[in-house]
Design a protein around this motif. Sequence first.
Motif, PDB file in Angstrom:
ATOM      1  N   TRP A 114       0.696  -1.192  -0.010  1.00 46.14           N
ATOM      2  CA  TRP A 114       0.112  -0.076   0.019  1.00 46.14           C
ATOM      3  C   TRP A 114       0.738   1.179   0.008  1.00 46.14           C
ATOM      4  CZ3 TRP A 114      -4.935  -1.268  -0.409  1.00 46.14           C
ATOM      5  CH2 TRP A 114      -5.419  -2.631  -0.065  1.00 46.14           C
ATOM      6  N   ASP A 115       0.480   2.315  -0.569  1.00 45.48           N
ATOM      7  CA  ASP A 115       1.076   3.729  -0.537  1.00 45.48           C
ATOM      8  C   ASP A 115       1.424   3.983   0.940  1.00 45.48           C
ATOM      9  OD1 ASP A 115       0.431   6.679   0.370  1.00 45.48           O
ATOM     10  OD2 ASP A 115       1.055   6.583  -1.658  1.00 45.48           O
ATOM     11  N   TRP A 116       0.774   3.782   1.937  1.00 41.17           N
ATOM     12  CA  TRP A 116       0.995   3.736   3.269  1.00 41.17           C
ATOM     13  C   TRP A 116       2.406   3.565   3.621  1.00 41.17           C
ATOM     14  CZ3 TRP A 116       0.198   6.536   7.760  1.00 41.17           C
ATOM     15  CH2 TRP A 116       0.859   6.111   8.861  1.00 41.17           C
ATOM     16  N   PHE A 117       2.768   2.100   3.331  1.00 38.39           N
ATOM     17  CA  PHE A 117       4.010   1.834   3.642  1.00 38.39           C
ATOM     18  C   PHE A 117       5.191   2.082   2.826  1.00 38.39           C
ATOM     19  CE2 PHE A 117       0.725  -1.412   5.103  1.00 38.39           C
ATOM     20  CZ  PHE A 117       1.108  -1.459   6.417  1.00 38.39           C
ATOM     21  N   ALA A 118       4.993   2.561   1.604  1.00 37.25           N
ATOM     22  CA  ALA A 118       6.027   2.893   0.532  1.00 37.25           C
ATOM     23  C   ALA A 118       6.194   4.329   0.744  1.00 37.25           C
ATOM     24  CB  ALA A 118       5.664   2.273  -0.904  1.00 37.25           C
ATOM     25  N   PHE A 119       5.124   4.983   1.143  1.00 38.93           N
ATOM     26  CA  PHE A 119       5.215   6.416   1.005  1.00 38.93           C
ATOM     27  C   PHE A 119       4.773   7.280   2.326  1.00 38.93           C
ATOM     28  CE2 PHE A 119       4.906   5.815  -3.827  1.00 38.93           C
ATOM     29  CZ  PHE A 119       6.372   6.102  -3.877  1.00 38.93           C
ATOM     30  N   LEU A 152       3.221  -1.269  -6.883  1.00 33.36           N
ATOM     31  CA  LEU A 152       4.294  -2.141  -6.842  1.00 33.36           C
ATOM     32  C   LEU A 152       5.827  -1.538  -6.040  1.00 33.36           C
ATOM     33  CD1 LEU A 152       4.755  -3.447 -10.433  1.00 33.36           C
ATOM     34  CD2 LEU A 152       3.446  -4.520  -8.399  1.00 33.36           C
ATOM     35  N   THR A 153       6.034  -2.158  -4.990  1.00 32.85           N
ATOM     36  CA  THR A 153       7.090  -1.421  -4.062  1.00 32.85           C
ATOM     37  C   THR A 153       8.181  -0.738  -5.096  1.00 32.85           C
ATOM     38  OG1 THR A 153       8.248  -3.503  -3.811  1.00 32.85           O
ATOM     39  CG2 THR A 153       6.721  -2.648  -2.286  1.00 32.85           C
ATOM     40  N   PRO A 154       8.127   0.534  -5.059  1.00 29.21           N
ATOM     41  CA  PRO A 154       9.371   1.250  -5.571  1.00 29.21           C
ATOM     42  C   PRO A 154      10.862   1.370  -5.016  1.00 29.21           C
ATOM     43  CG  PRO A 154       8.105   2.897  -4.415  1.00 29.21           C
ATOM     44  CD  PRO A 154       7.523   1.412  -4.265  1.00 29.21           C
TER      45      PRO A 154
END
Length: 342
Positions: A114-119, A152-154
């Motif tokens: 999720w966006d939360w974990f990556a950003f 997809l994890t950047p």
Amino acid sequence: MAAGNDRELEEIRIEYLGRSGRLTQIFKNIGNLEEGEKKSIGLLINESKNTLQKLIATQKNKFKETAREWFDPTIPGEAPRTGSLHIITQAIEEIAEVFKQIGFIRMRYPEVDWDWFAFEGLNFDKNHPARDDWETFWLNAPESKKYGTMLLTPHTSNGQIREMQREMQREMQREMQREMQRSKKNLPIRMINIAKCYRRQSDISHTPMFHQFEGLVVDKDINITHLKGVLDYFAKAYFGKGRVTRLRPHNFPFTEPSFEVDITCDICAGRGCRLCKEGWLELAGAGMVHPNVLKNGGIDPKKYTGFAFGTGVERVLMMKSGLKIPDLRLLYSSDLHFLGQF
Ligand code: DAH
């Protein structure tokens, strides 16, 4: 050669003994002969047939023998193809082993996250360019109220929050046990996350799928010297004895202070040369975990501090081996002519 001779023999057999062969024809016409002749001609035909069959068989065997005599034991055999580990897999195993020596545990987290974990949880601004459609692969999936959009994890940094939250759950369980035992024990995280990452990029030095490794340490009284110590350890263990690192101030949303990590150039050992200009090569990003990120991971920033670092597997591999891969996309092309070299 033998095959050709076999064929010729077979032609001869068909010509004389085949269904419409010469001998067979004579045999068929035997009825037209006079009674007295029938028997002697019949015998003659049979005799010729047997002789011919024997001759053909003998000749066939001879051909086989000569074929066998022709066997040349010096001709190399056809070796079966052996597989090997992909060069990136080899690098990943080596990096994991280096960190294992100082107590880092290799962890795995979702590649689709999720966006939360990556950003968001990593303190990224809503308008941070990395969130741009052109950098990140966003998924066309239902949104989560709590965690936002899927992607997809950047980068491997999503593992930071994932690990803290996982560790906090364990810590709470420990806390309960501790209260019962009245003994004190700290939360230590010593994690290394080596994983695939995805970005919208494809040219000779970028692939849409690549690899990063990310380290995270959280404990009481962790400071920059611990970060520097671990980076220097890695520089020596992975690249070689003489190498050291330096920290240069930088900015990342999820660390404060943030650094870019350089390593001494292997060619000039830090003195400066044509390749590196000033003696240093860029190695990684790093910093002290931002208090907001600790909070988002469920950890009290007043009690705990931590550091993190991250960089590309392909990058360190090329820096170490001096490998000049003309087009990075070759690594993931499944071309065995290329991959078989490693
Ligand atoms: N996630 C960053 C990137 O993809 C790299 C990075 C920088 C990781 C600083 C870290 C860090 O853990 O502290 O460029």
